[in-house]
Write a protein that holds these residues in place. Structure first.
Motif, short mmCIF file in Angstrom:
data_model
loop_
_atom_site.label_atom_id
_atom_site.label_comp_id
_atom_site.label_asym_id
_atom_site.label_seq_id
_atom_site.Cartn_x
_atom_site.Cartn_y
_atom_site.Cartn_z
N THR A 123 26.91 35.72 -63.64
CA THR A 123 26.54 35.49 -62.25
C THR A 123 25.55 34.34 -62.15
O THR A 123 24.77 34.11 -63.07
N ASN A 124 25.60 33.65 -61.03
CA ASN A 124 24.67 32.55 -60.77
C ASN A 124 23.45 33.02 -59.98
O ASN A 124 22.63 32.21 -59.58
N ARG A 125 23.31 34.31 -59.75
CA ARG A 125 22.27 34.84 -58.88
C ARG A 125 20.92 34.96 -59.58
O ARG A 125 20.83 35.47 -60.69
N PHE A 126 19.88 34.49 -58.91
CA PHE A 126 18.50 34.77 -59.27
C PHE A 126 18.03 35.81 -58.26
O PHE A 126 18.23 35.63 -57.05
N MET A 127 17.40 36.86 -58.73
CA MET A 127 16.89 37.89 -57.84
C MET A 127 15.36 37.81 -57.81
O MET A 127 14.72 37.64 -58.84
N LEU A 128 14.79 37.94 -56.62
CA LEU A 128 13.35 37.89 -56.43
C LEU A 128 12.84 39.31 -56.17
O LEU A 128 13.36 40.01 -55.29
N VAL A 129 11.84 39.71 -56.93
CA VAL A 129 11.29 41.07 -56.84
C VAL A 129 9.81 40.97 -56.50
O VAL A 129 9.09 40.15 -57.07
N ASP A 130 9.37 41.82 -55.56
CA ASP A 130 7.97 41.77 -55.14
C ASP A 130 7.07 42.61 -56.05
O ASP A 130 7.53 43.24 -57.00
N ARG A 131 5.79 42.63 -55.72
CA ARG A 131 4.79 43.32 -56.54
C ARG A 131 5.02 44.83 -56.65
O ARG A 131 4.47 45.48 -57.53
N ASN A 132 5.80 45.37 -55.72
CA ASN A 132 6.05 46.81 -55.70
C ASN A 132 7.41 47.19 -56.26
O ASN A 132 7.83 48.34 -56.15
N GLY A 133 8.13 46.22 -56.83
CA GLY A 133 9.43 46.52 -57.44
C GLY A 133 10.59 46.52 -56.47
O GLY A 133 11.67 47.02 -56.80
N HIS A 134 10.40 45.96 -55.27
CA HIS A 134 11.49 45.86 -54.29
C HIS A 134 12.15 44.49 -54.41
O HIS A 134 11.44 43.48 -54.53
N ILE A 135 13.47 44.45 -54.33
CA ILE A 135 14.19 43.18 -54.33
C ILE A 135 14.02 42.56 -52.95
O ILE A 135 14.28 43.20 -51.94
N ILE A 161 11.34 29.11 -54.31
CA ILE A 161 9.95 28.73 -54.56
C ILE A 161 9.09 29.03 -53.33
O ILE A 161 8.00 29.60 -53.44
N GLY A 162 9.59 28.70 -52.16
CA GLY A 162 8.87 29.01 -50.92
C GLY A 162 8.71 30.50 -50.70
O GLY A 162 7.65 30.97 -50.27
N ASP A 163 9.77 31.26 -51.02
CA ASP A 163 9.71 32.72 -50.83
C ASP A 163 8.76 33.38 -51.82
O ASP A 163 8.10 34.37 -51.49
N ILE A 164 8.64 32.83 -53.02
CA ILE A 164 7.65 33.36 -53.97
C ILE A 164 6.25 33.18 -53.37
O ILE A 164 5.42 34.10 -53.43
N LYS A 165 5.99 32.04 -52.78
CA LYS A 165 4.69 31.80 -52.15
C LYS A 165 4.42 32.81 -51.04
O LYS A 165 3.29 33.29 -50.88
N ILE A 166 5.46 33.13 -50.27
CA ILE A 166 5.31 34.14 -49.21
C ILE A 166 4.92 35.48 -49.81
O ILE A 166 4.02 36.15 -49.33
N LYS A 182 6.27 34.37 -42.16
CA LYS A 182 7.63 34.82 -42.44
C LYS A 182 7.58 36.09 -43.29
O LYS A 182 6.77 36.19 -44.21
N VAL A 183 8.42 37.04 -42.96
CA VAL A 183 8.51 38.28 -43.73
C VAL A 183 9.91 38.32 -44.34
O VAL A 183 10.91 38.19 -43.64
N LEU A 184 9.95 38.48 -45.64
CA LEU A 184 11.23 38.55 -46.33
C LEU A 184 11.83 39.94 -46.21
O LEU A 184 11.10 40.93 -46.28
N GLY A 216 15.19 39.17 -52.32
CA GLY A 216 16.15 38.11 -52.07
C GLY A 216 17.00 37.81 -53.27
O GLY A 216 16.64 38.12 -54.41
N GLY A 217 18.17 37.21 -52.99
CA GLY A 217 19.07 36.73 -54.02
C GLY A 217 19.36 35.26 -53.74
O GLY A 217 19.52 34.86 -52.58
N TYR A 218 19.41 34.43 -54.78
CA TYR A 218 19.49 32.99 -54.62
C TYR A 218 20.53 32.42 -55.58
O TYR A 218 20.71 32.94 -56.69
#
Length: 189
Positions: free
Chosen positions: A150-162, A178-183, A13-15, A164-166
Motif C-alpha cells: 500500500t502507498n498509504r501513510f497513516m497519521l496517529v495522534d497522541r492518544n492512539g487514534h488514527i 506535514i501540516g496535519d502533524i503540526k495541527i 482546523k480539527v482533523l 488521517g491517511g495520505y
C-alpha cells in the motif's frame, strides 16, 4: 465619524478521527533496526506516522521512503513525533537488512524506527489497528501467501487514534501530512 471593525478569528482546523468511534491502536511488539523491542509504550503520548514497505521493493517503496524523509526532516529532533516503518516481508527484512536500509536515510532509531517481526502480527496490526487495507474476515488466504502493498501513510495522534491517511507517493499529500502533524502537535490531549 466612528468606524467599527469586525474581527474574526479563524478557528483552528480539527482533523477527523478515522475508524469506528473509540478505535485506538492495539498493543504491539516488534523489533527495530537495532534489534530492540518497540511497543505501543514507545509511542504513547506522541504523534506518529505509520507506513508499510519492504527493503527490496522496486515499485512504490523507494518513492514513499524518499517522501518519508521529507517528513522526518521536517520534525527531526522533535521528541513528540515518531515514524514507524513496518516491513511487509519479514523473512527478507531481518534486523540487519532493516539497519542497512535505515542508514540510507540517516534515520535516528529514537525517532524513525524500521520494524520487523512475525508476519501474521505485522499484517494483523496493519489491517486491524492502522486500517491500511480493507479488513476481510472471510479471506481464506494463508499468511505465507498474503501480501500487503500500500502507498498509504497513516497519521496517529497522541492518544492512539488514527487522524488521517495520505498517499505516500504524492508530494501534495505529503505536504498536507506535514501540516496535519503540526495541527496534532498543537492539540491538547
Amino acid at each position: 465619524m466612528m468606524y467599527y471593525y469586525k474581527t474574526t478569528r479563524e478557528q483552528p482546523k480539527v482533523l477527523p478521527t478515522v475508524g469506528n468511534p473509540g478505535h485506538v491502536i492495539d498493543p504491539f511488539s516488534f523489533t527495530n533496526q537495532d534489534g530492540k523491542t518497540v511497543t505501543e509504550k514507545d509511542v504513547a503520548g506522541k504523534v506518529f506516522v505509520v507506513e508499510y514497505f519492504f527493503t527490496t521493493c522496486k515499485g512504490i517503496c523507494p518513492k514513499m521512503n524518499e517522501n518519508m524523509t521529507k517528513i522526518y526532516q521536517a520534525f527531526r529532533g522533535n521528541k513528540d513525533v515518531m515514524i514507524l516503518s513496518h516491513t511487509v516481508d519479514p523473512l527478507k527484512d531481518t534486523v540487519q537488512a532493516m539497519k542497512a536500509y535505515s542508514l540510507r536515510f540517516d534515520a535516528d532509531p529514537a525517532q524513525w524506527v524500521f520494524l520487523t517481526g512475525d508476519k501474521k502480527d505485522l499484517y494483523d496490526h496493519a489491517r486491524k489497528s492502522y486500517l491500511v487495507t480493507a479488513v476481510d474476515d472471510t479471506a481464506t488466504v494463508d499468511i505465507q501467501s498474503d501480501f500487503i502493498h500500500t502507498n498509504r501513510f497513516m497519521l496517529v495522534d497522541r492518544n492512539g487514534h488514527i487522524r488521517g491517511g495520505y498517499d505516500g507517493t504524492d508530494m501534495g499529500s505529503i505536504n498536507q501530512l506535514i501540516g496535519d502533524i503540526k495541527i496534532l502537535l498543537a492539540e491538547k490531549s
